[in-house]
Write a protein that holds these residues in place. Structure first.
Motif, PDB file in Angstrom:
ATOM      1  N   VAL A   1     -41.215 -32.867 -21.471  1.00  0.00           N
ATOM      2  CA  VAL A   1     -41.126 -33.824 -22.649  1.00  0.00           C
ATOM      3  C   VAL A   1     -39.905 -33.684 -23.226  1.00  0.00           C
ATOM      4  N   TRP A   2     -39.234 -32.439 -23.204  1.00  0.00           N
ATOM      5  CA  TRP A   2     -38.062 -32.081 -23.987  1.00  0.00           C
ATOM      6  C   TRP A   2     -36.796 -32.833 -23.228  1.00  0.00           C
ATOM      7  N   LEU A   3     -36.906 -32.577 -21.932  1.00  0.00           N
ATOM      8  CA  LEU A   3     -35.835 -32.953 -20.937  1.00  0.00           C
ATOM      9  C   LEU A   3     -35.630 -34.369 -21.030  1.00  0.00           C
ATOM     10  N   THR A   4     -37.034 -34.910 -21.242  1.00  0.00           N
ATOM     11  CA  THR A   4     -36.738 -36.680 -21.080  1.00  0.00           C
ATOM     12  C   THR A   4     -36.173 -36.951 -22.842  1.00  0.00           C
ATOM     13  N   TYR A   5     -36.546 -36.234 -23.703  1.00  0.00           N
ATOM     14  CA  TYR A   5     -35.848 -36.704 -24.782  1.00  0.00           C
ATOM     15  C   TYR A   5     -34.223 -36.387 -24.990  1.00  0.00           C
ATOM     16  N   TRP A   6     -33.650 -35.280 -24.217  1.00  0.00           N
ATOM     17  CA  TRP A   6     -32.550 -34.931 -24.142  1.00  0.00           C
ATOM     18  C   TRP A   6     -31.485 -36.073 -23.322  1.00  0.00           C
ATOM     19  N   VAL A   7     -32.447 -36.597 -22.050  1.00  0.00           N
ATOM     20  CA  VAL A   7     -31.646 -37.714 -21.426  1.00  0.00           C
ATOM     21  C   VAL A   7     -31.482 -39.027 -22.352  1.00  0.00           C
ATOM     22  N   VAL A   8     -32.504 -39.209 -23.095  1.00  0.00           N
ATOM     23  CA  VAL A   8     -32.416 -40.583 -23.829  1.00  0.00           C
ATOM     24  C   VAL A   8     -31.399 -40.233 -25.007  1.00  0.00           C
ATOM     25  N   TYR A   9     -31.501 -39.169 -25.596  1.00  0.00           N
ATOM     26  CA  TYR A   9     -30.577 -38.517 -26.588  1.00  0.00           C
ATOM     27  C   TYR A   9     -29.051 -38.663 -26.283  1.00  0.00           C
ATOM     28  N   GLY A  10     -28.847 -38.267 -24.740  1.00  0.00           N
ATOM     29  CA  GLY A  10     -27.467 -38.149 -24.296  1.00  0.00           C
ATOM     30  C   GLY A  10     -26.989 -39.547 -23.985  1.00  0.00           C
ATOM     31  N   LEU A  11     -27.959 -40.716 -23.469  1.00  0.00           N
ATOM     32  CA  LEU A  11     -27.383 -41.997 -23.285  1.00  0.00           C
ATOM     33  C   LEU A  11     -27.281 -42.414 -24.818  1.00  0.00           C
ATOM     34  N   PHE A  12     -28.156 -42.301 -25.547  1.00  0.00           N
ATOM     35  CA  PHE A  12     -27.920 -42.965 -27.100  1.00  0.00           C
ATOM     36  C   PHE A  12     -26.667 -42.521 -27.715  1.00  0.00           C
ATOM     37  N   GLY A  13     -26.289 -41.343 -27.301  1.00  0.00           N
ATOM     38  CA  GLY A  13     -25.023 -40.913 -27.921  1.00  0.00           C
ATOM     39  C   GLY A  13     -23.895 -41.518 -27.299  1.00  0.00           C
ATOM     40  N   LEU A  14     -23.927 -41.726 -26.000  1.00  0.00           N
ATOM     41  CA  LEU A  14     -22.954 -42.453 -25.282  1.00  0.00           C
ATOM     42  C   LEU A  14     -22.666 -43.920 -25.693  1.00  0.00           C
ATOM     43  N   ALA A  15     -23.812 -44.524 -25.814  1.00  0.00           N
ATOM     44  CA  ALA A  15     -23.562 -45.880 -26.566  1.00  0.00           C
ATOM     45  C   ALA A  15     -23.071 -45.865 -27.801  1.00  0.00           C
ATOM     46  N   GLU A  16     -23.617 -44.653 -28.566  1.00  0.00           N
ATOM     47  CA  GLU A  16     -23.195 -44.771 -30.029  1.00  0.00           C
ATOM     48  C   GLU A  16     -21.652 -44.574 -30.122  1.00  0.00           C
TER      49      GLU A  16
END
Length: 205
Positions: free
Chosen positions: A84-99
């Protein structure tokens, strides 16, 4: 509306840091935790819209609690919460890159940080409505499965070139050090032993 209310109440029944804090406040104040949660969400939204340091608060919400929950997941014997939390960090990392590429533009919008905070909360909501889970399985995973071989090939090629460059730099540095030591050694020998200096001078003649 009833469906959203039921989801909200089910979220409040789950055991986590936020619901435990709301339960403690409910016991002290006598106010139903549903009203406490709604009030906290309203205050948070207003602060993100008009308060100073909204960017910092948004980043704290998106990082601190997930980091705490990730540590608990690592220490627990179950592996489901790790996923669950590995999935969150993958999304968080990609979101941070786009941001990173859009922050200068989007940060001028008045509801940007409120929307960002809502998105991060959506990504960490437990249960079947978890936003990170949905984004990973509907967007990120299909792209990964389609392109991961090409990405792996590029990474291997880049790693090989980086190792070659590092080896070349290391070789040049070692050769430079060896030449420097060869130049310094006779001088040091002359200073240390006068007889050796005379002998070396006679050999030069």
């Amino acid at each position: 509306m009833d469906g959203l209310r039921q989801r909200f109440e089910r979220l409040l029944e789950q055991r986590n840091l936020a619901t435990e804090a709301l339960g403690a406040l409910e016991a002290k104040t006598g106010v139903d935790k549903r009203y406490l949660a709604a009030g906290a969400a309203t205050l948070l939204s207003l602060y993100l819209l008009f308060g100073f340091g909204a960017s910092l608060l948004c980043n704290v919400i998106g990082f601190v609690y997930p980091a705490y929950a990730s540590i608990k997941a690592i220490e627990s014997p179950s592996k489901d919460d790790d996923t669950v939390w590995l999935t969150y960090w993958v999304v968080y990392g990609l979101f941070g890159l786009a941001e990173f590429f859009s922050d200068l533009l989007l940060s001028w919008f008045p509801f940007y940080y409120a929307g960002k905070c809502a998105f991060l909360l959506f990504c960490m909501i437990p249960g079947p409505w978890n936003g990170a889970h949905m984004l990973y399985h509907h967007a990120i995973r299909p792209l990964f499965l389609k392109h991961h071989e090409a990405v792996d090939s590029v990474v291997r090629e880049f790693s090989g070139r980086a190792l070659d460059v590092a080896a070349g730099i290391t070789r040049d540095v070692l050769q430079t050090l060896a030449r420097g030591r060869a130049l310094v050694t006779p001088t040091a020998a002359l200073g240390a032993d006068p007889k050796a200096s005379v002998s070396l001078l006679q050999k030069d003649k």
